[in-house]
Scaffold this active site. Sequence first.
Site, PDB file in Angstrom:
ATOM      1  N   GLU A 127     -20.168  40.550 -36.576  1.00 47.83           N
ATOM      2  CA  GLU A 127     -18.820  40.969 -36.188  1.00 47.83           C
ATOM      3  C   GLU A 127     -17.782  40.557 -37.237  1.00 47.83           C
ATOM      4  OE1 GLU A 127     -18.062  41.470 -31.741  1.00 47.83           O
ATOM      5  OE2 GLU A 127     -16.695  39.840 -32.228  1.00 47.83           O
ATOM      6  N   HIS A 132     -46.429  37.116 -34.772  1.00 44.87           N
ATOM      7  CA  HIS A 132     -47.387  38.038 -34.151  1.00 44.87           C
ATOM      8  C   HIS A 132     -46.704  39.326 -33.706  1.00 44.87           C
ATOM      9  CE1 HIS A 132     -50.522  34.909 -34.072  1.00 44.87           C
ATOM     10  NE2 HIS A 132     -49.471  34.109 -34.003  1.00 44.87           N
ATOM     11  N   LYS A 169     -14.284  50.411 -26.649  1.00 45.16           N
ATOM     12  CA  LYS A 169     -13.513  49.874 -25.516  1.00 45.16           C
ATOM     13  C   LYS A 169     -12.572  50.929 -24.960  1.00 45.16           C
ATOM     14  CE  LYS A 169     -12.582  45.004 -26.092  1.00 45.16           C
ATOM     15  NZ  LYS A 169     -11.626  44.016 -26.536  1.00 45.16           N
TER      16      LYS A 169
HETATM   17  O1  PA5 Z   1     -15.517  37.234 -31.433  1.00 49.37           O
HETATM   18  C1  PA5 Z   1     -14.806  37.891 -30.704  1.00 49.37           C
HETATM   19  O2  PA5 Z   1     -13.575  37.894 -30.810  1.00 49.37           O
HETATM   20  C2  PA5 Z   1     -15.396  38.724 -29.580  1.00 49.37           C
HETATM   21  O3  PA5 Z   1     -16.773  38.775 -29.621  1.00 49.37           O
HETATM   22  C3  PA5 Z   1     -14.957  38.162 -28.252  1.00 49.37           C
HETATM   23  O4  PA5 Z   1     -15.418  36.853 -28.115  1.00 49.37           O
HETATM   24  C4  PA5 Z   1     -15.458  39.015 -27.075  1.00 49.37           C
HETATM   25  O5  PA5 Z   1     -15.091  40.355 -27.243  1.00 49.37           O
HETATM   26  C5  PA5 Z   1     -14.895  38.491 -25.766  1.00 49.37           C
HETATM   27  O6  PA5 Z   1     -13.504  38.468 -25.833  1.00 49.37           O
HETATM   28  P1  PA5 Z   1     -12.641  37.593 -24.867  1.00 49.37           P
HETATM   29  O7  PA5 Z   1     -12.960  36.168 -25.089  1.00 49.37           O
HETATM   30  O8  PA5 Z   1     -11.230  37.943 -25.204  1.00 49.37           O
HETATM   31  O9  PA5 Z   1     -12.998  37.997 -23.460  1.00 49.37           O
END
Ligand code: PA5
Length: 467
Positions: free
Chosen positions: A291, A320, A434
């Site tokens: 990410e 394996h 989203k």
């Molecule tokens: O790293 C990030 O920002 C995302 O993976 C968030 O952790 C994830 O989308 C969850 O978001 P939030 O903590 O706002 O619910």
Amino acid sequence: MKRITLNVNHMMADTMGDKGITRARIDAMNGMLAAAQKNVQENRGKGWQGWMELPYNQAEIVDKIERVAKGVRENFEAFVVLGIGGSALGPIAVQQALNHLHYNELPDEKRNGPRLYVEDNIDPERMAALLDVIDVKKTCFNIITKSGATAETMSQYLIISELLKSKVGADFSKHIIATTDTEKGNLIKLAKAEGFETFYIPSGVGGRFSELCPVGLLPAAVCGIDIRAMLAGAADMDERCKNNNVYENPALMEAALQFICMNEGKNIQVIMPYADSLKYMADWFCQLWAESLGKRETRSGKTINAGQTPVKSLGVTDQHSQLQLYNEGPLDKVITFMKVENFRKETVIPHGCEQFSDVAFLGGMTHNTLIHAEEKGTEYALYKNGRLSQTIVLPEVTPFTIGQLIYFMEMTTAYEGELLDVDAYNQPGVEESKIATYAVLGNTGDKYRMKGEEMKTRPVEKKEYIL
Ligand code: PA5
């Protein structure tokens, strides 16, 4: 002091010959590495680099976490985290690393705290299954969301809060702890209105960099983990990463090597712990790496489609399953082993089956020697096949070494963002799905309505392609 190390011998030309990376190639990056180090260090604590200060600026918060955790241990038999992504993967990874591998199944007197469940999906069967195994009247729910608005987490909140109200009435708020932003989002408003115990995610700490703030520290402390030692481990790694010499700074070296790998088409990094305790650390790393670095554009808007696909693999299990591909498949991978030198247990293999020499030879050995031998064997096979690998070595798995490991991976990611010139702290690629989801659900907000219209312009699916 037990320090984790990064062994890169099997990345280097000295070992790997013309398949490996030369010192000259690393030295040629001197200018880039110096700039990466300067930017990361100069911006510590600023913007989205708030995570770098977490080992130092949480004295009062840690006191409060330990106080609240003690109360949870005394009053509840289960602790449920409701969160997703960066609000879930860290708690899962740390629990797996530092507590018993069958923690929830242990009898109460052998556990360091309540049973722990981290619910990071909205599969309807999952919520039903959770409710089958917990008594909500004896459960504390930790709602974790930085944005305070994530649909998955807030839908879980709605389900649980209604259930709690019906089971415990006005006391329902005593069963909920909110971990969220200081002011943004809906959860903080709810927390204030309902009087939930609340912990804050500092404004400069993004989801996937939040394990060392209350997001990860509270669930860990509830389950009896020494969170002060985790933070001390992180601080120790931070000190090592202040070193400008790439040959002495493990995270800077790792970022340099992966940068070279990516430039040579090694766009997949297989992360392969040889320890069950570390298997969810691999999941946590996969999110951090994917990410943060998988970005269409540089910071100045040039299209580069950067990133390296992280893949989780478990030693020896996946020898394996996946290893055939890693040894003989496309030359597009680099393997990162995680090795534990001293396991917390020793499993002796008894003598027996004397009539079968290739079984009998195992008698008197331990699973400890066997797993180490298998890791060495895999490293050798990769070497023979001209495949690059490296090993993160943990002398033992403790809160101190796990704190180091977390901080090491975060620093590596920060450096890699600099080298690739991408914003490691945003995630614009997640937004499209989203918004489209909300459009599908009929949300009437402007941007969702427009997305709904746009989605209608997609070609209609053909029956002939549905087999
Ligand atoms: O790293 C990030 O920002 C995302 O993976 C968030 O952790 C994830 O989308 C969850 O978001 P939030 O903590 O706002 O619910």
